[in-house]
Design a protein around this motif. Structure first.
Motif, PDB file in Angstrom:
ATOM      1  N   ASN A  31     -34.059 -11.130  -4.809  1.00  0.00           N
ATOM      2  CA  ASN A  31     -33.801 -10.034  -4.484  1.00  0.00           C
ATOM      3  C   ASN A  31     -34.256  -9.834  -3.342  1.00  0.00           C
ATOM      4  OD1 ASN A  31     -31.645  -9.704  -6.318  1.00  0.00           O
ATOM      5  ND2 ASN A  31     -32.067  -7.628  -7.243  1.00  0.00           N
ATOM      6  N   LEU A  32     -35.476  -9.528  -2.841  1.00  0.00           N
ATOM      7  CA  LEU A  32     -36.611  -9.461  -2.020  1.00  0.00           C
ATOM      8  C   LEU A  32     -36.793 -10.468  -1.140  1.00  0.00           C
ATOM      9  CD1 LEU A  32     -40.017  -8.166  -4.173  1.00  0.00           C
ATOM     10  CD2 LEU A  32     -38.282  -6.924  -2.423  1.00  0.00           C
ATOM     11  N   GLN A  33     -36.416 -11.600  -1.672  1.00  0.00           N
ATOM     12  CA  GLN A  33     -36.472 -13.033  -0.411  1.00  0.00           C
ATOM     13  C   GLN A  33     -35.278 -12.951  -0.352  1.00  0.00           C
ATOM     14  OE1 GLN A  33     -38.912 -14.882  -0.232  1.00  0.00           O
ATOM     15  NE2 GLN A  33     -38.089 -15.581   1.362  1.00  0.00           N
ATOM     16  N   LYS A  34     -34.403 -12.736  -0.676  1.00  0.00           N
ATOM     17  CA  LYS A  34     -33.155 -11.876  -0.003  1.00  0.00           C
ATOM     18  C   LYS A  34     -33.088 -11.137   1.540  1.00  0.00           C
ATOM     19  CE  LYS A  34     -29.799 -13.523  -3.579  1.00  0.00           C
ATOM     20  NZ  LYS A  34     -28.162 -12.905  -4.412  1.00  0.00           N
ATOM     21  N   ILE A  35     -33.434 -10.073   1.157  1.00  0.00           N
ATOM     22  CA  ILE A  35     -33.985  -8.704   1.751  1.00  0.00           C
ATOM     23  C   ILE A  35     -34.494  -9.640   2.999  1.00  0.00           C
ATOM     24  CG2 ILE A  35     -35.371  -7.082   1.828  1.00  0.00           C
ATOM     25  CD1 ILE A  35     -33.904  -6.235  -0.970  1.00  0.00           C
ATOM     26  N   ASP A  36     -36.013 -10.299   2.451  1.00  0.00           N
ATOM     27  CA  ASP A  36     -36.524 -10.477   3.445  1.00  0.00           C
ATOM     28  C   ASP A  36     -35.616 -11.632   4.516  1.00  0.00           C
ATOM     29  OD1 ASP A  36     -38.654  -9.269   2.937  1.00  0.00           O
ATOM     30  OD2 ASP A  36     -39.572 -11.402   2.051  1.00  0.00           O
ATOM     31  N   ALA A  59     -41.463   0.367  -0.563  1.00  0.00           N
ATOM     32  CA  ALA A  59     -40.982   1.459  -2.243  1.00  0.00           C
ATOM     33  C   ALA A  59     -40.509  -0.086  -3.745  1.00  0.00           C
ATOM     34  CB  ALA A  59     -39.768   2.091  -2.060  1.00  0.00           C
ATOM     35  N   ALA A  60     -39.794  -0.881  -3.010  1.00  0.00           N
ATOM     36  CA  ALA A  60     -39.852  -2.024  -4.251  1.00  0.00           C
ATOM     37  C   ALA A  60     -40.519  -2.528  -4.691  1.00  0.00           C
ATOM     38  CB  ALA A  60     -38.510  -2.735  -3.704  1.00  0.00           C
ATOM     39  N   LYS A  61     -41.839  -3.319  -2.837  1.00  0.00           N
ATOM     40  CA  LYS A  61     -42.462  -4.257  -3.559  1.00  0.00           C
ATOM     41  C   LYS A  61     -43.566  -3.262  -4.520  1.00  0.00           C
ATOM     42  CE  LYS A  61     -41.318  -7.778   0.337  1.00  0.00           C
ATOM     43  NZ  LYS A  61     -42.119  -8.033   1.649  1.00  0.00           N
ATOM     44  N   ALA A  62     -43.736  -2.233  -4.042  1.00  0.00           N
ATOM     45  CA  ALA A  62     -44.705  -1.903  -4.781  1.00  0.00           C
ATOM     46  C   ALA A  62     -44.070  -1.344  -6.316  1.00  0.00           C
ATOM     47  CB  ALA A  62     -45.107   0.262  -4.290  1.00  0.00           C
ATOM     48  N   ASP A  63     -42.771  -1.290  -6.677  1.00  0.00           N
ATOM     49  CA  ASP A  63     -42.027  -2.121  -7.897  1.00  0.00           C
ATOM     50  C   ASP A  63     -42.427  -3.036  -8.730  1.00  0.00           C
ATOM     51  OD1 ASP A  63     -41.025   1.177  -7.734  1.00  0.00           O
ATOM     52  OD2 ASP A  63     -39.309   0.127  -6.971  1.00  0.00           O
ATOM     53  N   GLN A  64     -42.432  -4.002  -7.987  1.00  0.00           N
ATOM     54  CA  GLN A  64     -42.368  -5.183  -8.454  1.00  0.00           C
ATOM     55  C   GLN A  64     -43.796  -5.557  -8.511  1.00  0.00           C
ATOM     56  OE1 GLN A  64     -42.786  -8.455  -5.205  1.00  0.00           O
ATOM     57  NE2 GLN A  64     -41.493  -9.634  -7.363  1.00  0.00           N
ATOM     58  N   ALA A  65     -45.286  -4.548  -7.889  1.00  0.00           N
ATOM     59  CA  ALA A  65     -46.427  -5.160  -8.029  1.00  0.00           C
ATOM     60  C   ALA A  65     -46.433  -4.334  -9.422  1.00  0.00           C
ATOM     61  CB  ALA A  65     -47.397  -4.525  -6.927  1.00  0.00           C
ATOM     62  N   LYS A  66     -46.199  -3.138  -9.745  1.00  0.00           N
ATOM     63  CA  LYS A  66     -46.106  -2.550 -11.066  1.00  0.00           C
ATOM     64  C   LYS A  66     -46.285  -2.879 -12.234  1.00  0.00           C
ATOM     65  CE  LYS A  66     -45.048   1.167  -9.198  1.00  0.00           C
ATOM     66  NZ  LYS A  66     -44.288   2.992  -9.221  1.00  0.00           N
ATOM     67  N   GLY A  67     -44.793  -3.636 -11.851  1.00  0.00           N
ATOM     68  CA  GLY A  67     -45.077  -4.108 -13.266  1.00  0.00           C
ATOM     69  C   GLY A  67     -43.208  -3.637 -13.304  1.00  0.00           C
ATOM     70  N   ASP A  68     -43.085  -2.703 -12.752  1.00  0.00           N
ATOM     71  CA  ASP A  68     -41.590  -2.018 -12.837  1.00  0.00           C
ATOM     72  C   ASP A  68     -40.253  -2.345 -12.440  1.00  0.00           C
ATOM     73  OD1 ASP A  68     -39.800  -0.484 -13.687  1.00  0.00           O
ATOM     74  OD2 ASP A  68     -40.464   1.308 -12.151  1.00  0.00           O
ATOM     75  N   THR A  69     -39.663  -3.710 -13.344  1.00  0.00           N
ATOM     76  CA  THR A  69     -38.170  -5.041 -12.961  1.00  0.00           C
ATOM     77  C   THR A  69     -37.429  -3.940 -12.393  1.00  0.00           C
ATOM     78  OG1 THR A  69     -39.944  -6.368 -13.439  1.00  0.00           O
ATOM     79  CG2 THR A  69     -38.031  -7.090 -13.349  1.00  0.00           C
ATOM     80  N   LYS A  70     -37.252  -3.651 -13.703  1.00  0.00           N
ATOM     81  CA  LYS A  70     -36.228  -2.221 -13.877  1.00  0.00           C
ATOM     82  C   LYS A  70     -35.845  -1.702 -12.042  1.00  0.00           C
ATOM     83  CE  LYS A  70     -34.946  -2.322 -17.927  1.00  0.00           C
ATOM     84  NZ  LYS A  70     -34.844  -0.900 -19.527  1.00  0.00           N
ATOM     85  N   ALA A  71     -37.744  -1.038 -11.903  1.00  0.00           N
ATOM     86  CA  ALA A  71     -36.533  -0.314 -10.645  1.00  0.00           C
ATOM     87  C   ALA A  71     -36.957  -0.744  -9.100  1.00  0.00           C
ATOM     88  CB  ALA A  71     -38.286   0.757 -10.933  1.00  0.00           C
ATOM     89  N   CYS A  72     -37.811  -2.021  -9.128  1.00  0.00           N
ATOM     90  CA  CYS A  72     -37.501  -3.176  -8.648  1.00  0.00           C
ATOM     91  C   CYS A  72     -36.148  -3.957  -8.067  1.00  0.00           C
ATOM     92  CB  CYS A  72     -38.205  -4.881  -8.524  1.00  0.00           C
ATOM     93  SG  CYS A  72     -38.489  -5.402  -7.477  1.00  0.00           S
ATOM     94  N   ILE A  73     -35.524  -3.884  -9.230  1.00  0.00           N
ATOM     95  CA  ILE A  73     -33.948  -4.525  -9.153  1.00  0.00           C
ATOM     96  C   ILE A  73     -33.242  -3.366  -8.902  1.00  0.00           C
ATOM     97  CG2 ILE A  73     -32.451  -5.666 -10.523  1.00  0.00           C
ATOM     98  CD1 ILE A  73     -34.054  -7.020 -12.227  1.00  0.00           C
ATOM     99  N   ALA A  74     -33.218  -2.232  -9.587  1.00  0.00           N
ATOM    100  CA  ALA A  74     -32.150  -0.970  -8.626  1.00  0.00           C
ATOM    101  C   ALA A  74     -32.823  -1.129  -7.300  1.00  0.00           C
ATOM    102  CB  ALA A  74     -32.501  -0.057  -9.729  1.00  0.00           C
TER     103      ALA A  74
END
Length: 95
Positions: A31-36, A59-74
């Motif tokens: 998803n992050l790649q599609k966004i970029d 914010a989504a990249k920060a969620d990914q870095a924290k390992g919060d995959t659910k928040a990143c996907i949302a």
């Protein structure tokens, strides 16, 4: 023979149990790649949208870095929806 079958079964179960976690990480990254990729075409045509999206993307990249995959996907799902709506309305360059 029985011991090797049990070992193979245990390995299979462990692999299958870990698969959803890997899939979720992949979805976040995809998803992050599609966004970029989309931002490359959208940002030059609308700097205000780029600024708004950049905060959400960070914010989504920060969620990914924290390992919060659910928040990143949302988060990335919402961003992709917003970008899709924007491009469907003809806001992106070339539309």
């Amino acid at each position: 023979m029985t011991r090797s079958l049990l070992s193979a079964f245990a390995l299979s179960v462990a692999t299958l149990a870990a698969a959803p976690a890997f899939a979720a990480d992949d979805l976040c990254a995809a998803n992050l790649q599609k966004i970029d990729d989309t931002m490359v075409t959208v940002a030059p045509s609308n700097p205000a949208l780029e600024k708004t999206m950049r905060q959400q993307i960070d914010a989504a990249k920060a969620d990914q870095a924290k390992g919060d995959t659910k928040a990143c996907i949302a988060s990335t799902g919402k961003i992709l929806t917003q970008l899709d709506n924007f491009t469907k309305k003809g806001g992106a360059a070339g539309n």
